[in-house]
Design a protein around this motif. Sequence first.
Motif, PDB file in Angstrom:
ATOM      1  N   UNK A 142       0.827  -1.204   0.000  1.00  0.00           N
ATOM      2  CA  UNK A 142       0.000   0.000   0.000  1.00  0.00           C
ATOM      3  C   UNK A 142       0.860   1.252   0.000  1.00  0.00           C
ATOM      4  N   UNK A 143       0.305   2.297  -0.570  1.00  0.00           N
ATOM      5  CA  UNK A 143       0.921   3.609  -0.464  1.00  0.00           C
ATOM      6  C   UNK A 143       1.964   3.897  -1.517  1.00  0.00           C
ATOM      7  N   UNK A 146       7.447   7.168  -1.658  1.00  0.00           N
ATOM      8  CA  UNK A 146       8.009   8.488  -1.390  1.00  0.00           C
ATOM      9  C   UNK A 146       7.269   9.239  -0.288  1.00  0.00           C
ATOM     10  N   UNK A 147       6.194   8.665   0.236  1.00  0.00           N
ATOM     11  CA  UNK A 147       5.417   9.367   1.269  1.00  0.00           C
ATOM     12  C   UNK A 147       5.054   8.439   2.425  1.00  0.00           C
ATOM     13  N   UNK A 148       4.200   7.473   2.148  1.00  0.00           N
ATOM     14  CA  UNK A 148       3.751   6.537   3.173  1.00  0.00           C
ATOM     15  C   UNK A 148       3.625   5.173   2.498  1.00  0.00           C
ATOM     16  N   UNK A 149       4.296   4.172   3.048  1.00  0.00           N
ATOM     17  CA  UNK A 149       4.418   2.900   2.358  1.00  0.00           C
ATOM     18  C   UNK A 149       4.328   1.742   3.344  1.00  0.00           C
ATOM     19  N   UNK A 150       3.638   0.682   2.927  1.00  0.00           N
ATOM     20  CA  UNK A 150       3.536  -0.535   3.722  1.00  0.00           C
ATOM     21  C   UNK A 150       3.588  -1.717   2.771  1.00  0.00           C
ATOM     22  N   UNK A 151       4.403  -2.689   3.101  1.00  0.00           N
ATOM     23  CA  UNK A 151       4.418  -3.936   2.339  1.00  0.00           C
ATOM     24  C   UNK A 151       4.535  -5.099   3.310  1.00  0.00           C
ATOM     25  N   UNK A 188      -3.945 -14.786   3.173  1.00  0.00           N
ATOM     26  CA  UNK A 188      -4.205 -14.538   1.763  1.00  0.00           C
ATOM     27  C   UNK A 188      -3.949 -13.051   1.502  1.00  0.00           C
ATOM     28  N   UNK A 189      -3.930 -12.671   0.249  1.00  0.00           N
ATOM     29  CA  UNK A 189      -3.741 -11.262  -0.109  1.00  0.00           C
ATOM     30  C   UNK A 189      -4.831 -10.415   0.540  1.00  0.00           C
ATOM     31  N   UNK A 190      -4.435  -9.247   1.031  1.00  0.00           N
ATOM     32  CA  UNK A 190      -5.350  -8.336   1.718  1.00  0.00           C
ATOM     33  C   UNK A 190      -5.408  -7.003   1.000  1.00  0.00           C
ATOM     34  N   UNK A 191      -6.543  -6.357   1.076  1.00  0.00           N
ATOM     35  CA  UNK A 191      -6.692  -5.007   0.520  1.00  0.00           C
ATOM     36  C   UNK A 191      -6.058  -3.999   1.462  1.00  0.00           C
ATOM     37  N   UNK A 192      -5.698  -2.849   0.933  1.00  0.00           N
ATOM     38  CA  UNK A 192      -5.111  -1.784   1.748  1.00  0.00           C
ATOM     39  C   UNK A 192      -6.190  -1.072   2.560  1.00  0.00           C
TER      40      UNK A 192
END
Length: 192
Positions: A142-143, A146-151, A188-192
């Motif tokens: 998500x994100x 360069x600003x706000x990021x999550x993996x 499983x894969x999740x939405x942001x």
Amino acid sequence: MTFSQPLKILSGIALLLTTNIAHADDRNIPALRMSELFFERCVPSILDDQTINGDGLDPLPKETALSIGATTGRAWMPFDAHVSLSDLQSSEGGFYGCQVLWHTLAAEGRGIPINYGQVIDAFNTWADAEVSQGTLAAIKQCGDRNAKYLRVVESRTERSQPVRFVISYDSNIDFIFLMAGETDAMGEAEAC
């Protein structure tokens, strides 16, 4: 020697200098230490069901370790960068993990600022390679880096409990951390 040969040599030197300048920050000590602590101590220890090894690092006092999230009271810091490696354990005592955290306030005025992009690139390069090999699964990304990021990625290897690996970054508060922690079930894969 023809006229084009010196021109080729100068072009090669210019390209080399440009490349060196472009990659001059690849040796950012805080970013290197953060990646080293995560990939050489945290990840292998968790995947091999071992306790975190703080050998060669400065142990932090238990109160300090607890204040930065080391739930076991065990945390370490290299002498040359304001990043810490912390031991984590769930309150039930069953799930184990570790985190590597950048300490912005400690570094202000007394250290080299961290190169966030270098940390994000190292994590993403590793995660992408492991996902392509099937040893990790993509859970969430998500994100904007360069600003706000999550993996978040999760292990797909044989072990008693899957492990989630997380990078979280927020430029607004000068924050970045890497974490590995056991989880109770394969996700499983999740939405942001």
